[in-house]
Design an enzyme around this catalytic site. Structure first.
Site, short mmCIF file in Angstrom:
data_model
loop_
_atom_site.label_atom_id
_atom_site.label_comp_id
_atom_site.label_asym_id
_atom_site.label_seq_id
_atom_site.Cartn_x
_atom_site.Cartn_y
_atom_site.Cartn_z
N ASP A 102 0.83 -1.21 0.00
CA ASP A 102 0.00 0.00 0.00
C ASP A 102 0.86 1.25 0.00
O ASP A 102 2.04 1.22 0.36
CB ASP A 102 -0.95 0.02 1.20
CG ASP A 102 -0.22 0.00 2.54
OD1 ASP A 102 0.75 -0.78 2.69
OD2 ASP A 102 -0.59 0.77 3.45
N GLU A 167 -0.16 -1.17 5.75
CA GLU A 167 0.91 -0.69 6.63
C GLU A 167 0.78 0.79 6.93
O GLU A 167 0.95 1.23 8.06
CB GLU A 167 2.29 -0.98 6.01
CG GLU A 167 3.45 -0.82 6.98
CD GLU A 167 4.03 0.57 7.05
OE1 GLU A 167 4.83 0.82 7.95
OE2 GLU A 167 3.67 1.43 6.22
#
Ligand code: BES
Ligand code: ZN
Length: 480
Positions: A102, A167
């Protein structure tokens, strides 16, 4: 250098164009974990990563991590975590590699000079969201493995990969998943490596053995049921916004000292040995200041103090106010509810839950002092513990050899001020050494406008990964 490794490194040089094209493909997927509307993009990125893993003969599992509770009470599915495995030869060491797919939000209107989701080659650099944090490094690992296979060479270690997609929002769901896998997927791991940080400067490669933790908080103040016209209601009602600004202003003073009582009590004391480490680090505070583009540092020109403030002391940052008018121009509104957002970076030996309690108590005491009739609520956001590793471990020695082979200089040993919440979890659950092996450099602008990775770091970093796999294969299992 062995002839085989020379071939592997040669393959990496020869395939620069393809590796850049792969990064272009990854950057084009706008899987911003903070944007709930981009969940389909998160799934596309998972599929992209799986397609690359399959070509390399990894077996993989897609693990569901449940639902994400949104602030409005609704829930949406969290993107899944990929567990991937390559090889299970008991004669080889097993390396666990973690990375995140991400990315942070990015919009052209934030002030980018390049389309954030189009990888743009400009001079020595590759610009695009995720280029250095963390798509470039994740691809670097896959390319390093490809380089062995395409030369018909065995990958020198067994590999297990954990690739997550949340994350940047605190790795929701991952810790619980990994806890369940202590005697499952995590079993048999000898070493752990994470490439999700940056060099301390732009010249010298680094190996990193510490991260700060995080305690993210929301303070919500509500004064009514709807937004009001300030011409009609201003002067007659008690507004939420002045209360919030007053509250936020109680957190930190003009010198950057955190005002929460007790917050420094649990900070690990500084001894002479540690003090010496800061003197030895190659770091220029003036270059750091100019890279950051700020008007002033808290301790101008002071290398040791600047590093300590980044690595070994807590810091408090105020990030934003939700619900406040923030568009260009003027709007005469009284917002009905505003949410202040701030976080404290935590250091050894601070415990996020204890720090959260201190902050909570302090905000409630201050609210009493304020004497407002509005409603104040403190909401905890994500919490993450600080992490430190033993850097005189063979894992670090293997990485140092690999780095020196490729960059022709010895790496320096650094800590970081940022957080990767799952690092400590890996260390505790596997009982193994964890290494941070950065690919990018200090001025890459992770989370900022014009994030980039240099072609040099992208390619040489991939070579370091390949050489590190070789070095790990030479380690003695009983030393690990
Ligand atoms: N790559 C960073 C971690 C990092 C930041 C390492 C700065 C070294 C220096 C990571 O993607 C990140 O930004 N993590 C978040 C975690 C948070 C949301 C819990 C961070 O540090 O803000
Ligand atoms: Zn990252």
């Amino acid at each position: 250098m062995s002839g085989d490794l020379a071939k592997v490194l040669g393959y990496i040089d020869a395939n620069e164009k393809t590796f850049i094209a792969n990064l272009k493909g990854a950057v084009e997927i706008a899987n911003v974990s903070a944007w709930k509307d981009s969940r389909p993009e998160c799934m596309r990125m998972v599929e992209y990563a799986v397609s690359k893993l399959k070509v390399l003969n990894f077996t993989h599992e897609i693990r569901d991590v449940g639902m994400q509770k949104m602030e409005d009470g609704s829930s949406i599915p969290l993107p899944p975590v990929i567990f991937a495995t390559l090889g299970n030869d008991p004669a080889k060491k097993t390396l666990m590699i973690y990375g995140h797919l991400d990315v942070q939000p990015a919009k052209m209107s934030d002030g980018w000079s390049y389309e954030p989701f189009t990888l743009t080659e400009d001079g020595p650099n590759l610009y695009g969201r995720g280029s250095t944090d963390d798509k470039g490094p994740v691809l670097g690992w896959l390319h390093a493995i490809e380089a062995y296979q395409k030369n018909g060479l065995p990958v020198p270690v067994n590999i297990k990969m954990v690739l997550e997609s949340m994350e940047e929002c605190g790795s929701e769901g991952l810790e619980e998943l990994l806890e369940k896998e202590k005697n499952g997927f995590l079993k048999g791991v000898d070493l752990v490596t994470i490439s999700d940080n940056y060099w301390l400067g732009t010249e010298k490669p680094c190996l990193t053995y510490g991260l700060r933790g995080l305690c993210y908080m929301h303070v919500e103040i509500e004064c009514g049921t709807k937004d009001l016209h300030s011409g009609v209601f201003g002067g007659a009602v008690e507004e939420a916004m002045p209360d919030l600004i007053w509250m936020l202003n109680q957190l930190i003073d003009q010198k950057g000292q955190i005002l929460i009582p007790g917050i420094m009590d649990s900070v690990a004391p500084l001894d002479e040995d540690e003090k010496k480490l800061y003197q030895e680090v190659d770091f220029c505070p003036n270059e750091f200041k100019s890279d950051a583009g700020v008007r002033s540092l808290r301790c101008p020109g002071n290398k040791e103090a600047t590093l300590m403030n980044r690595w070994r002391y807590p810091s408090l940052s105020i990030h934003g106010i939700e619900g406040a008018f923030a568009d260009p121009g003027s709007k005469t509104v009284i917002p009905r509810k505003v949410i202040g957002k701030f976080s404290v970076r935590l250091v050894p030996n601070q415990d996020p839950v204890e720090i959260e309690k201190l902050i909570n108590k302090y905000l409630n005491d201050k609210w009493t002092e304020r004497g407002s009739n509005n409603k104040m609520t403190v909401l905890p956001g994500h919490l993450g513990k600080p992490w430190m590793a033993k850097y005189n471990h063979p894992n670090y020695q293997a990485a140092a050899k690999a780095t020196e082979l490729i960059y022709k200089v010895k790496p320096q040993y650094t800590r970081e001020g940022g957080s990767i919440p799952i690092t400590l979890t890996f260390q505790e659950l596997t009982g193994r050494n964890v290494l941070l092996l950065p690919m990018g450099q200090s001025d890459d602008g992770a989370h900022s406008q014009n994030e980039k990775i240099s072609k040099r770091n992208y390619i040489l970093g991939t070579k370091v990964f390949a050489a590190y796999l070789h070095e790990v294969s030479l380690l003695d299992k009983k030393d690990l």
